[in-house]
Design a protein around this motif. Structure first.
Motif, mmCIF file in Angstrom:
data_model
loop_
_atom_site.group_PDB
_atom_site.id
_atom_site.type_symbol
_atom_site.label_atom_id
_atom_site.label_comp_id
_atom_site.label_asym_id
_atom_site.label_seq_id
_atom_site.Cartn_x
_atom_site.Cartn_y
_atom_site.Cartn_z
ATOM 1 N N ILE A 214 7.530 -17.925 15.736
ATOM 2 C CA ILE A 214 7.892 -18.503 17.034
ATOM 3 C C ILE A 214 6.739 -18.731 17.996
ATOM 4 O O ILE A 214 6.665 -19.893 18.629
ATOM 5 N N GLU A 215 5.654 -17.842 18.030
ATOM 6 C CA GLU A 215 4.518 -17.900 18.776
ATOM 7 C C GLU A 215 3.699 -19.379 18.244
ATOM 8 O O GLU A 215 2.888 -19.596 19.146
ATOM 9 N N ASN A 216 3.713 -19.554 17.089
ATOM 10 C CA ASN A 216 2.991 -20.693 16.559
ATOM 11 C C ASN A 216 3.835 -22.119 16.901
ATOM 12 O O ASN A 216 3.644 -22.949 16.340
ATOM 13 N N ILE A 217 4.943 -22.239 17.721
ATOM 14 C CA ILE A 217 5.831 -23.352 17.621
ATOM 15 C C ILE A 217 6.014 -23.671 19.355
ATOM 16 O O ILE A 217 6.351 -22.475 20.231
ATOM 17 N N LEU A 218 5.380 -24.599 19.758
ATOM 18 C CA LEU A 218 5.357 -24.868 21.227
ATOM 19 C C LEU A 218 6.191 -25.960 21.680
ATOM 20 O O LEU A 218 6.480 -27.120 20.723
ATOM 21 N N TYR A 219 7.213 -25.910 22.839
ATOM 22 C CA TYR A 219 7.963 -26.952 23.170
ATOM 23 C C TYR A 219 7.554 -27.368 24.318
ATOM 24 O O TYR A 219 7.488 -26.751 25.345
ATOM 25 N N SER A 220 7.685 -28.870 24.701
ATOM 26 C CA SER A 220 7.319 -29.638 25.747
ATOM 27 C C SER A 220 8.131 -30.868 25.906
ATOM 28 O O SER A 220 7.674 -31.486 24.956
ATOM 29 N N ASP A 221 8.913 -31.136 26.975
ATOM 30 C CA ASP A 221 9.463 -32.177 26.938
ATOM 31 C C ASP A 221 10.289 -32.951 25.908
ATOM 32 O O ASP A 221 9.899 -34.146 25.622
ATOM 33 N N GLY A 222 11.036 -32.038 25.155
ATOM 34 C CA GLY A 222 11.939 -32.512 24.180
ATOM 35 C C GLY A 222 11.263 -32.533 22.816
ATOM 36 O O GLY A 222 11.760 -32.979 21.864
ATOM 37 N N GLN A 223 9.667 -32.219 22.627
ATOM 38 C CA GLN A 223 9.091 -32.465 21.577
ATOM 39 C C GLN A 223 8.467 -30.994 21.306
ATOM 40 O O GLN A 223 7.994 -30.410 22.120
ATOM 41 N N ALA A 270 9.904 -17.795 6.169
ATOM 42 C CA ALA A 270 9.470 -17.487 7.736
ATOM 43 C C ALA A 270 10.083 -18.502 8.525
ATOM 44 O O ALA A 270 10.520 -17.997 9.643
ATOM 45 N N PHE A 271 10.406 -19.795 8.215
ATOM 46 C CA PHE A 271 11.536 -20.523 8.941
ATOM 47 C C PHE A 271 12.583 -20.160 9.128
ATOM 48 O O PHE A 271 13.282 -20.044 10.127
ATOM 49 N N GLY A 272 13.127 -19.526 8.004
ATOM 50 C CA GLY A 272 14.557 -18.811 8.032
ATOM 51 C C GLY A 272 14.425 -17.725 9.021
ATOM 52 O O GLY A 272 15.498 -17.563 9.716
ATOM 53 N N ILE A 273 13.507 -16.724 9.213
ATOM 54 C CA ILE A 273 13.541 -15.757 10.232
ATOM 55 C C ILE A 273 13.520 -16.306 11.392
ATOM 56 O O ILE A 273 14.086 -15.746 12.373
ATOM 57 N N VAL A 274 12.603 -17.507 11.749
ATOM 58 C CA VAL A 274 12.619 -17.960 13.041
ATOM 59 C C VAL A 274 14.077 -18.408 13.634
ATOM 60 O O VAL A 274 14.628 -18.279 14.663
ATOM 61 N N ILE A 275 14.669 -19.251 12.579
ATOM 62 C CA ILE A 275 16.241 -19.823 13.001
ATOM 63 C C ILE A 275 17.146 -18.535 13.272
ATOM 64 O O ILE A 275 17.872 -18.711 14.242
ATOM 65 N N PHE A 276 17.022 -17.577 12.309
ATOM 66 C CA PHE A 276 17.983 -16.448 12.630
ATOM 67 C C PHE A 276 17.674 -15.815 14.073
ATOM 68 O O PHE A 276 18.458 -15.383 14.735
ATOM 69 N N TYR A 277 16.558 -15.737 14.324
ATOM 70 C CA TYR A 277 15.878 -14.771 15.597
ATOM 71 C C TYR A 277 16.484 -15.713 16.625
ATOM 72 O O TYR A 277 17.168 -15.109 17.556
ATOM 73 N N THR A 279 18.903 -17.956 17.139
ATOM 74 C CA THR A 279 20.169 -18.290 16.933
ATOM 75 C C THR A 279 21.068 -16.879 17.199
ATOM 76 O O THR A 279 22.096 -16.953 17.741
ATOM 77 N N GLN A 280 20.505 -15.621 16.748
ATOM 78 C CA GLN A 280 21.269 -14.612 16.820
ATOM 79 C C GLN A 280 20.623 -13.552 17.775
ATOM 80 O O GLN A 280 21.417 -12.656 18.169
ATOM 81 N N GLY A 281 19.546 -13.618 18.142
ATOM 82 C CA GLY A 281 18.813 -12.791 19.171
ATOM 83 C C GLY A 281 18.208 -11.786 18.704
ATOM 84 O O GLY A 281 17.529 -10.804 19.436
ATOM 85 N N TYR A 282 18.105 -11.529 17.468
ATOM 86 C CA TYR A 282 17.504 -10.301 16.824
ATOM 87 C C TYR A 282 16.975 -10.692 15.484
ATOM 88 O O TYR A 282 17.309 -11.838 14.568
ATOM 89 N N PHE A 283 15.739 -9.860 15.042
ATOM 90 C CA PHE A 283 15.355 -10.050 13.617
ATOM 91 C C PHE A 283 16.342 -9.539 12.517
ATOM 92 O O PHE A 283 16.790 -8.389 12.873
ATOM 93 N N PRO A 284 16.419 -9.985 11.315
ATOM 94 C CA PRO A 284 17.104 -9.522 10.394
ATOM 95 C C PRO A 284 16.649 -8.205 9.706
ATOM 96 O O PRO A 284 17.399 -7.456 9.129
ATOM 97 N N PHE A 285 15.146 -7.920 10.013
ATOM 98 C CA PHE A 285 14.563 -6.792 9.523
ATOM 99 C C PHE A 285 13.743 -6.105 10.684
ATOM 100 O O PHE A 285 12.886 -6.861 11.255
ATOM 101 N N LYS A 286 14.135 -4.979 10.793
ATOM 102 C CA LYS A 286 13.372 -4.193 12.046
ATOM 103 C C LYS A 286 13.046 -2.903 11.586
ATOM 104 O O LYS A 286 14.086 -2.134 11.278
ATOM 105 N N GLY A 287 11.677 -2.531 11.579
ATOM 106 C CA GLY A 287 11.511 -1.117 11.301
ATOM 107 C C GLY A 287 10.490 -0.462 12.499
ATOM 108 O O GLY A 287 9.861 -1.388 13.224
ATOM 109 N N SER A 288 10.482 0.775 12.572
ATOM 110 C CA SER A 288 9.532 1.386 13.468
ATOM 111 C C SER A 288 8.079 1.188 13.037
ATOM 112 O O SER A 288 7.172 1.312 13.966
ATOM 113 N N ASN A 289 7.729 0.774 12.006
ATOM 114 C CA ASN A 289 6.404 0.456 11.406
ATOM 115 C C ASN A 289 6.300 -0.316 10.359
ATOM 116 O O ASN A 289 7.498 -0.910 9.860
ATOM 117 N N ASP A 290 5.159 -0.781 9.940
ATOM 118 C CA ASP A 290 5.161 -1.890 8.860
ATOM 119 C C ASP A 290 5.719 -1.280 7.474
ATOM 120 O O ASP A 290 6.258 -2.108 6.909
#
Length: 429
Positions: A214-223, A270-277, A279-290
């Motif tokens: 998500i941090e590597n995708i920027l949105y401006s004026d519909g593009q 990675a793109f699937g993780i972006v879409i999941f987050y 549209t759903q508001g959370y990551f499918p995998f979440k841990g306290s550490n790596d």
């Protein structure tokens, strides 16, 4: 010759050996001086003997295939990382003014920059030469070359590469925008479609981004713009390599387990993780550490039933497959029913608006997705009333829908209609 000069005299064996040594030495010195007389700048003096420098072999970069790089523009990387007595920093400051920091990463920082003459704004990506290792130098050169060879409306542009005394500066397109997590509904789907188009463009040219997030995708004026190609690679999509890079939350199972893998399926994950987050508001995998996060990724247990939209559920199911070979491709993503609502109606000229209204209202000109959606709603009610298997009903609707848009089909859709592959891979939905 010196030998002929003494040939008539009687010479002792010791004198003869000394004479032979003198002749050999003269011949050697004569050959060297005659051969390299015009190229003295290419010689190195070692113990009063001139020998040519050994040519330095160009280090091969395994993550960049020169045969795939066909760039018509001038290569801006030829003089990078070389010593110079010119004060490049002063020359740079005469042309550009550098402003506040707008981004940072592991190896570089990004600052706002403007041309003093035209006042045009740029994003200046700055690498500190003192903190760059030899392996990182290859990565920077690879990033520059890849950015030079691509041109897509949803990928950031590079304008110049400028080396100063202590830094390597990439003059990039400045995007005064926001991240995708602020978008919802149709605007979000439109933005994700553009990212899918950008990834499809890259994969068709054997380029893997390797840091889609998500941090590597920027949105401006519909593009939308895909940025940061610091980890990107260029080699054949069929080649498997063991490359450990990316952001932990977006890493595919094959990266976490440090296996040899192909590049494009890792981008799809990675793109699937972006879409999941988004549209759903959370990551499918979440841990306290790596370590805990990677264990969850390797288990790959995703609750797709929590996704209310069955078409989004189907898309994510195909993108987030544990086996890279089972994942959907970017070309197939662009043709998935969840994205077909992005298709815009045909624009009609004001002069011919009256005469073309009947054509727009005809069955051939109706948006196929709208017809598809209404059919789904009717069949959903029928499946509940008659106690039918919902997944089988939806599978039949998808196949019927694909046959209704046969005039605009790609080979992918033809293959699916033939029965080799369907959108629904499981009856567990």
């Amino acid at each position: 010759m010196l030998w002929k000069q003494f040939s008539r005299r009687s010479i002792s064996p010791q004198n003869k050996e000394n004479l032979n040594q003198q002749v050999i030495t003269r011949r050697r010195d004569s050959k060297i001086s005659n051969r390299y007389h015009d190229n003295s700048s290419q010689l190195t003096i070692i113990e009063n003997y001139q020998i040519p420098k050994q040519p330095k072999l160009k280090a091969h970069d395994p993550l960049f295939d020169e045969t795939l790089w066909k760039c018509n523009s001038q290569d801006l990387t030829l003089k990078l990382f070389k010593e110079s007595i010119i004060d490049r920093t002063a020359a740079f400051k005469e042309i550009y003014m550098v402003g506040k920091q707008i981004g940072s990463g592991s190896y570089a920082s990004v600052r706002l920059c403007a041309d003093k003459l035209t006042l045009k704004s740029y994003a200046l990506k700055i690498y500190n030469k003192s903190a760059i290792s030899s392996s990182r130098q290859k990565s920077i050169l690879r990033e520059i070359r890849i950015l030079q060879m691509i041109k897509h409306p949803n990928i950031i542009n590079i304008y110049n590469v400028i080396e100063t005394n202590n830094h390597i500066n990439l003059l990039l397109e400045y995007i005064d925008g926001k991240q995708l997590n602020t978008l919802k509904g149709y605007n979000l789907k439109q933005a994700l479609y553009q990212i899918a188009s950008a990834l499809n463009y890259l994969h068709a040219r054997h380029i893997t981004h390797r840091d889609v997030k998500i941090e590597n995708i920027l949105y401006s004026d519909g593009q939308v713009k895909l940025i940061d190609f610091g980890f990107s690679t260029l080699f054949s999509n069929s080649i498997k390599k063991k490359i450990y890079c990316g952001t932990p939350s977006y890493m595919a199972p094959e990266i976490v387990t440090k296996q040899y893998y192909k590049g494009p399926p890792a981008d799809i994950w990675a793109f699937g993780i972006v879409i999941f987050y988004l549209t759903q508001g959370y990551f499918p995998f979440k841990g306290s550490n790596d370590k805990e996060l990677f264990q969850l990724i390797m288990q790959c247990n995703i609750n797709f039933n929590s996704i209310t939209d069955v078409y989004l559920q189907d898309l994510l199911y195909q993108m987030l497959q544990f086996d890279p070979e089972d994942r959907i491709s970017t070309a197939e993503i662009l043709l998935h029913p969840w994205f077909l609502e992005y298709i815009k109606p045909i624009k009609v000229n004001s002069k011919s608006q009256k005469s073309s209204c009947s054509k727009l209202n005809s069955p051939k000109q109706i948006n196929p997705y709208q017809q598809y959606q209404s059919t789904v709603k009717k069949n959903d009610k029928a499946s509940i009333e008659y106690q039918l298997d919902h997944s089988q009903v939806r599978k039949g609707i998808v196949q019927s829908y694909m046959s209704s848009v046969a005039s605009t089909k790609s080979p992918i859709l033809r293959r699916r209609d033939s029965g080799n592959q369907t959108f629904d891979k499981s009856n567990n939905f």
